[in-house]
Design an enzyme around this catalytic site. Structure first.
Site: not given
Ligand code: NDP
Ligand code: 8X3
Length: 254
Positions: A15, A19, A63, A155, A159, A185, A187, A191-192
């Site tokens: 990923g 992000g 993945v 979701y 987790k 983490p 929030l 791009e989440f």
């Molecule tokens: P983003 O959407 O910005 O990034 C997500 C990344 O995951 C991208 O690089 C995307 O790449 C990759 N990804 C998604 N699906 C696949 C796949 N099938 N194969 C390979 N890569 C994949 O979100 P975040 O950076 O916020 O998320 C990163 C992690 O942090 C996640 O696990 C999320 O659950 C976790 N998280 C996020 C929080 C938040 O508030 N943002 C809080 C807590 C946890 P691509 O699309 O190019 O494949």
């Molecule tokens: C991402 C944070 O609060 O949107 O894991 O679930 S939340």
């Protein structure tokens, strides 16, 4: 005891195209690490690689596809095989609906990415760490793996699964010096939420309004700290929240 030197270490970040993963890539590059950057969007990975001054090996991989994971990460060029640190970060949420109104295709996508994808990558990479007698796995969980919130159902379940898998890994690797850590983490503005709301940028923006959310760099900061502890120190879990956030649902907004 000296901190673990990250200079020259091989770090695989899943990923890495956005992000938190992208922020980790930038911070580990600053520390002199060599980076395997994995995600589906190859052009993003190549753009990121071109901006970094360290050795990189971008890999376009989904993945969720076990054969693809095994073929790409299981057959790395010789100079990239000795992975020191695996950051299992690839993940996503899809939708925010009550369980009886949810979209089963979105459930599949979350389970396949957040749970099965993490397992496939781990199963491919960890045996080498065990064999070499050195390695560190850092899983990106979430506050959603500690507390369920309304409409978060599947979701959150993924987790909670990451939390269980992390704890299982730590136990199962007791006979090797491989460290296992998790960062959970709250929030983080990435791009989440755009992904969660199927590209609805306006709705996504609202998630981060009225308070100061975390940035990907705040989480990368934690990853660098965890990875650079002296070797006898295994940081098991770190929960990182915006100051305004006290639980999944308790927020101080302006
Ligand atoms: P983003 O959407 O910005 O990034 C997500 C990344 O995951 C991208 O690089 C995307 O790449 C990759 N990804 C998604 N699906 C696949 C796949 N099938 N194969 C390979 N890569 C994949 O979100 P975040 O950076 O916020 O998320 C990163 C992690 O942090 C996640 O696990 C999320 O659950 C976790 N998280 C996020 C929080 C938040 O508030 N943002 C809080 C807590 C946890 P691509 O699309 O190019 O494949
Ligand atoms: C991402 C944070 O609060 O949107 O894991 O679930 S939340």
């Amino acid at each position: 005891m000296a901190n673990t030197d990250l200079n020259g270490k091989i770090v695989l970040i899943t990923g890495a195209s956005s992000g938190i993963g992208e922020a980790c890539a930038r911070r580990f590059a600053e520390a002199g690490a060599r980076l395997i950057l994995a995600a589906r969007r190859r052009e993003r990975l190549e753009r990121l690689a071109s901006e970094l001054t360290v050795d990189t090996h971008p890999i376009a991989v989904d993945v969720r596809d076990r054969a693809e994971v095994e073929a790409s990460l299981g057959a790395l060029p010789q100079e990239w095989t000795a992975i020191d640190i695996l950051i299992n970060n690839a993940g996503l949420s899809r939708g925010l609906e009550k369980i009886h109104e949810g979209n089963p295709d979105s459930w599949d996508e979350m389970v396949d990415t957040n749970i099965k994808g993490l397992l496939y990558v781990s199963r491919t990479v960890i045996p080498g760490m065990v064999q070499r007698g050195s390695g560190h796995v850092i899983n990106i969980g979430s506050i959603a793996g500690r507390e369920v919130y309304p409409n978060g159902n599947v979701y959150c379940a993924t987790k909670y699964a990451v939390d269980a898998i992390t704890k299982g890994m730590r136990i199962d690797l007791v006979d090797s010096p491989v460290r296992v850590s998790t960062i959970d983490p709250g929030l983080v503005e990435t791009e989440f939420s755009q992904v969660r709301f199927y590209g609805d940028k306006e709705r996504a923006k609202k998630v981060y309004q009225g308070y100061q959310p975390l940035t990907g760099d705040d989480i990368a900061d934690a990853a660098i700290w965890i990875a650079s502890r002296p070797w006898h120190v295994q940081v098991a879990e770190v929960l990182v929240l915006p100051t305004a956030q006290r639980s999944t649902m308790i927020m101080k907004k302006e």
